[in-house]
Structures are given as C-alpha cells and as structure tokens.
Design an enzyme around this catalytic site. Structure first.
Site: not given
Ligand SMILES: *Cc1c(COP(=O)(O)O)cnc(C)c1O
Length: 377
Positions: A35, A130, A263, A311
């Site tokens: 992802k 969640r 800055y 930046m």
């Molecule tokens: C992102 C995610 C993972 C992987 O998590 P890591 O901590 O990066 O290993 C596994 N399961 C779900 C449902 C996720 O959203």
C-alpha cells in the site's frame, strides 16, 4: 544539472527482509503489503525483488491493477475491501480478493452481477475499533456471505492495535479465537510487529499455527523498519535498509559564536564552527519537525542537523568532520537515511523518524514526487 537529491531502492535488501519473514513464520504464506506505493518505494521498483511473495496486499484498486500490469498472476488483496459497488466489477475481472468489513459491502456483493465468484477476507473487529464486524455480529456476516452465489471462499482476518507494544495481542487473539472457533477458512492475523514479536511465542491456549497461519501481512519489516523501535532496532531484527535518501552539500558557512542559522534563528553557534547547507528540505518529504540534533551522515560521518528544516535546504554541523580531519565542502555526500554509497555507513530511518517525533513508515511514505529515484542497478 538537477538537484543532487536522490532516492535509491535496494532490491537485495528487500529480498533479504522477505526471507526473514519466511524464517520467522515458516508455515505461513506472506502477503507483501505494498500500500502507499510500496511504502513510498514504488510498486514497480520493489516488484522484481518481492516476486517470491505469496501475494500482494494493498488499499487501492489502482495499485492492484499495477501489479496485474506487471504480469503478476498470483493473489492480490484489498485490505479495506471495495469502496463502492462498481469496484466489484474490477475485482471480478482481475481476480482481486477483498476484505469485507461492513454490512454495506455484503449488500453490494449480493447485488453484484459477477463474472466470477469472489474470494473475500471477512474482517473481525477484535478490539482495534477501526474496521471490522464486532464479535457478536461476525457469525451472521459469515453466514450471509456463505449463502451468496457471488462468494466462492471466505477467509478470516483481524488486525492488531498493540503488536508493537506492552499491551500485546493476547486479548485480540482470544477474541478472534472465540468468534471464529468453528468457522472454516484460512486465517490472517499478523502484521510486521506480530510476526517479529509474537509469531514464535505461543500464547496461552493458542498455537503458533493459529497466529502465524495461514497468511501473514508484512509491511514495514519488508522495508527495513523496526515496528517497535526504539525497543528493538531493524538491525537487531536482522532487517536491512531498503531505501537510501542521499544528497550533497551545496553551501558552507563559517559561524562565529552568536551567529544563528536559518529561519527563526532557531540555532545559535556558541563556538566557531562550520555548517554545511544540503539540498533537501520539507518539500522533499523530510520532516519539518526534525529538531536540531537530528542525525545525518556527511561523507559517511555521523553528525546532526542544526536549525529549522526549510523547504529546500537543511543546515548540518560540520564540526565532527573537521575534528576528525575528514574533508567536507561543496559536493560532499550526505545521507538523510539509509546507506552511504561511498563508505557503507548506515543511518537507520527509524532513528531519524524518532528524532522528528514520528515513525519510519511516515518518512518512507512521504518522499515527495520531486525526488528522483535512481535507476535500478
Ligand atoms: C498496513 C497493514 C499491514 C502491514 O502493517 P505493518 O505494520 O507495516 O507490517 C497489515 N495489515 C493491514 C490490515 C494493514 O493495513
């Protein structure tokens, strides 16, 4: 000449980290979680190194399509399932498995005129609150899916909130066991932290087989981050850095006591010192909140940032190099995180993240579009 900032992906480290997952969860199949464009690395860039994974898991249908475009014929899983009914069309056509976490997603499936029956991962909310069905609603959701001609196979999944910390996973594993005890189907529970910390330590009444089988979902550990830093380091877990962010010194200033940098004059020299100005800033994805003292490598030597991140530039302390007699000036190599190409010295992304009050995940995902990636070696 383009700005000297460059991100480099290390394929052999990705392969190594995937093999580490195989060692820790030998009976499981491994979802390589890609992802967020493979945690900022680029799906196309990591794919050749990760093609021995058993499947790829992601959030976005467009990312699943990119894997199919690379000719990946194996399993693909949408971890949040579909976002609207018409997504199911592409899932049928490209044989993409998808999580089912709410009643609406079952309604959409029931109304879907499918080409091919779907494989779904029914998600239990075992305590993270969640996504997922609560335990008391899980069985009814399973029965409903099981009765649909659109559904071919139901697997069972849940996600841990505290696999990286002191609360641990036992309460969620118990909730999962209770809700799924007599249901058939493959199981998927572990993220990176659970693979590293829990997969090999049987919990009371729970076999390793339940926890690390049938599918583990590995993200950050593939990308060389320790999910439980600083309790453990990536190297301590046997993981190698998969991305280096490098740049060069583009300016040098010699400061007198009382001189300030950048800055807000956030840093004041108290002794005569040289600072280097490097071509990296928050528009490259480097965290603006990184305070004075955030580690950085210059010519392979560990030093620190000074003053505010702007930046396009950051100032770094050259005093440790000057003290060691290491030449440093315009053009000197700088490593923001990862591995020094010239010396092999390492700066773990976890340490930079910690200094900036965040986690390696965020830094890797945040590398900005303007940062070019090196061509594969
Ligand atoms: C992102 C995610 C993972 C992987 O998590 P890591 O901590 O990066 O290993 C596994 N399961 C779900 C449902 C996720 O959203």
């Amino acid at each position: 000449m383009p700005r000297p900032i460059l991100a480099t992906v290390h394929p052999e480290a990705l392969e190594h980290n995937l093999n580490q997952a195989r060692v820790r969860a030998p009976d499981a199949r491994v979802w390589a979680v890609v992802k967020a464009n493979a945690y900022g690395h680029g799906i196309e860039r990591v794919f050749p190194a990760l093609r021995s994974a058993d499947g790829f898991a992601m959030i976005d249908l467009a990312e699943a399509e990119r894997l199919r475009a690379l000719d990946w014929r194996g399993p693909l899983l949408l971890l949040e399932g579909v976002f609207e009914p018409r997504d199911l069309e592409l899932c049928s056509r490209l044989n993409i498995w998808h999580a089912v976490h709410c009643t609406e997603q079952i309604d959409w499936l029931a109304a879907h005129k499918t080409h091919a029956p779907h494989r779904v991962f029914l998600k239990l909310n075992s305590g993270m609150n969640r996504l997922g069905f609560r335990p008391e609603a899980f069985r009814a959701a399973w029965a409903r899916l099981n009765a649909l001609p659109q559904v071919e196979e139901i697997s069972l999944m849940t996600h841990f909130s505290d696999a990286d910390g002191p609360r641990g996973i036992a309460h969620q594993v118990a909730a999962f066991e209770a809700a799924t005890a007599d249901l058939p189907g493959e199981r998927s529970l572990c993220n990176s932290a659970a693979i590293l910390r829990h997969a090999q330590s049987p919990l009371r009444g729970v076999g390793v087989s339940t926890l690390a089988a049938d599918w583990v979902r590995e993200g950050i550990a593939l990308y060389g981050g320790a999910p439980d830093h600083p309790e453990h380091t990536a190297a301590g877990w046997g993981l190698k850095p998969t991305m280096s962010l490098t740049t060069k010194v583009i300016g040098v200033q010699s400061l007198q006591p009382g001189d300030t940098v950048g800055y807000g004059s956030a840093f004041t020299a108290d002794v005569p010192m040289r600072v280097g100005v490097i071509a990296c800033g928050y528009a490259d994805g480097y965290p603006r909140h990184a305070p004075t003292g955030t580690p950085v490598l210059v010519s392979g030597v560990r030093t620190r940032t000074v003053g505010r991140v702007s930046m396009d530039m950051i100032a770094v302390d050259l005093a440790p190099l000057d003290a060691a007699g290491v030449p440093a000036g315009i053009g000197s190599e700088v490593v923001l995180w990862g591995v020094s190409p010239s010396t092999g010295a390492e700066l773990p992304v976890d340490e930079v993240a910690r200094s900036a009050g965040t986690i390696s995940y965020e830094l890797l995902c945040a590398v900005a579009p303007r940062v070019p990636f090196a061509d594969p070696a």
